[in-house]
Design a protein around this motif. Structure first.
Motif, short mmCIF file in Angstrom:
data_model
loop_
_atom_site.label_atom_id
_atom_site.label_comp_id
_atom_site.label_asym_id
_atom_site.label_seq_id
_atom_site.Cartn_x
_atom_site.Cartn_y
_atom_site.Cartn_z
N VAL A 20 8.77 -43.17 -20.18
CA VAL A 20 9.62 -42.15 -20.52
C VAL A 20 10.66 -42.07 -20.69
O VAL A 20 11.07 -40.80 -21.48
CB VAL A 20 9.72 -40.89 -18.74
N ARG A 21 11.86 -42.61 -20.13
CA ARG A 21 13.19 -43.26 -21.04
C ARG A 21 12.65 -43.28 -21.77
O ARG A 21 13.60 -42.79 -22.97
CB ARG A 21 13.82 -44.31 -19.96
N TRP A 26 5.46 -36.29 -25.31
CA TRP A 26 4.09 -36.45 -24.39
C TRP A 26 3.83 -37.83 -24.95
O TRP A 26 3.44 -39.21 -24.18
CB TRP A 26 3.75 -35.60 -23.41
N ARG A 27 3.58 -37.36 -26.65
CA ARG A 27 2.65 -38.38 -27.42
C ARG A 27 3.68 -40.07 -27.57
O ARG A 27 3.11 -40.59 -27.36
CB ARG A 27 2.35 -37.32 -28.15
N HIS A 49 1.09 -38.46 -12.96
CA HIS A 49 2.00 -39.72 -12.77
C HIS A 49 4.01 -38.69 -12.55
O HIS A 49 4.41 -39.91 -11.60
CB HIS A 49 1.64 -40.76 -13.36
N VAL A 50 3.80 -38.53 -13.65
CA VAL A 50 5.83 -38.53 -13.74
C VAL A 50 6.10 -37.62 -12.42
O VAL A 50 6.90 -37.71 -12.63
CB VAL A 50 5.51 -38.04 -15.44
N PHE A 60 12.92 -34.47 -23.55
CA PHE A 60 12.06 -34.10 -24.42
C PHE A 60 11.90 -33.46 -24.92
O PHE A 60 12.54 -32.27 -24.58
CB PHE A 60 10.58 -34.36 -23.67
N ARG A 61 11.36 -33.13 -26.30
CA ARG A 61 12.89 -32.19 -27.17
C ARG A 61 11.07 -31.34 -27.71
O ARG A 61 11.62 -30.57 -28.87
CB ARG A 61 13.49 -32.28 -28.14
N GLY A 62 9.48 -31.76 -27.66
CA GLY A 62 8.83 -31.90 -28.53
C GLY A 62 9.15 -32.19 -29.88
O GLY A 62 9.03 -33.10 -30.67
N LYS A 63 8.73 -31.27 -30.68
CA LYS A 63 9.28 -30.37 -32.61
C LYS A 63 10.49 -30.41 -32.71
O LYS A 63 10.86 -30.41 -33.90
CB LYS A 63 7.51 -29.65 -32.98
#
Length: 267
Positions: A20-21, A26-27, A49-50, A60-63
């Protein structure tokens, strides 16, 4: 309702923390854990779990090319939306990018009143002040507004017609001719209620409207008094003195000229 038990996993909590870090979506987490990055079911398990571990995914920023953390910093440190976009490396004139960033800030619950301050000083084009010289052009709109406020549906003919409006009143379609006047005689407001056939020159004598083709007249005088007069009441006339039809007054639109003491715009 209790949540279903978490499945046995092939990774440790420490591996998940590191994944995660080091990821920005997520991918990326799935790839770090050696899992199928396109499996929606597997991603749901990892998300659970996260959540169990309370891990931070705000980076996280996705696209997107910027993260939530970067947006929070840009909003807090900027004085305008242009500065926010610039801080995120985005084009200031990039189409709908400002709306996209602003919407994301709203979803994050960010306060950005300080960014709106610059909008308050933007000059708004001045439409001018209401003037009776425009009454003729405004007549149909005033009539349509009045009928609509009375709860009636209003239709404008898409082609030239002998009437100006068609109004649905109590399940009946009424053809309405709109007339206005700014001609005040010694006896009061005079108004023309005749017409010239389209095929005849403009200086030809006026002829009355056929009451079988017009159901009623909506009239507005220079004091913005509004009249609704059945066509048969003035059948055969081409000009009338409005004060003799006071019983047909349905209201007054003088508020459109502005309240006393109201500030007009400059420009």
């Amino acid at each position: 309702m209790t949540s279903p038990p978490l499945r046995q996993c092939n990774w440790s909590d420490a591996q998940l923390v590191n994944a995660v870090r080091s990821s920005t979506n997520w991918r990326g987490v799935m790839r770090e854990l050696g899992l199928n990055a396109t499996s929606a079911g597997a991603i749901r398990i990892v998300r659970r779990h996260v959540a169990r571990l309370g891990l931070d995914t705000s980076h996280f920023r996705g696209k997107r090319k910027w993260s939530d953390v970067q947006l929070k910093r840009a909003v807090s440190e900027s004085q305008s939306w242009d500065e926010v976009l610039d801080a995120l490396g985005l084009a200031v004139n990039g189409g709908g990018m400002r709306t996209h960033v602003k919407s994301h800030a709203i979803r994050l619950g960010l306060g950005f009143d300080h960014l709106e301050a610059d909008a308050a000083v933007v000059d708004v084009p001045c439409p001018g002040k209401p003037d009776l010289k425009h009454l003729r052009e405004a007549g149909a709109s005033i009539a349509a507004a009045w009928f609509t406020l009375c709860g009636n549906s209003v239709l404008f003919p898409i082609e030239p017609a002998i009437y100006d409006l068609v109004v649905s009143i109590q399940d009946r379609l009424c053809r309405v001719q709109v007339k206005t006047t700014t001609h005040y005689s010694k006896n009061g407001w005079m108004i023309t209620v005749g017409r010239r056939p389209y095929s005849i020159r403009k200086d030809a004598p006026l002829i009355p409207y056929d009451p079988d083709l017009i159901d009623c007249f909506f009239m507005v005088d220079g004091d913005l008094n509004m009249y609704l007069i059945p066509s048969r009441v003035i059948a055969g006339r081409v000009s009338i003195l409005l004060r003799t039809y006071a019983r047909y007054v349905v209201g007054n639109a003088s508020g459109l000229l502005g309240a006393d003491g109201a500030k007009g715009c400059s420009g």
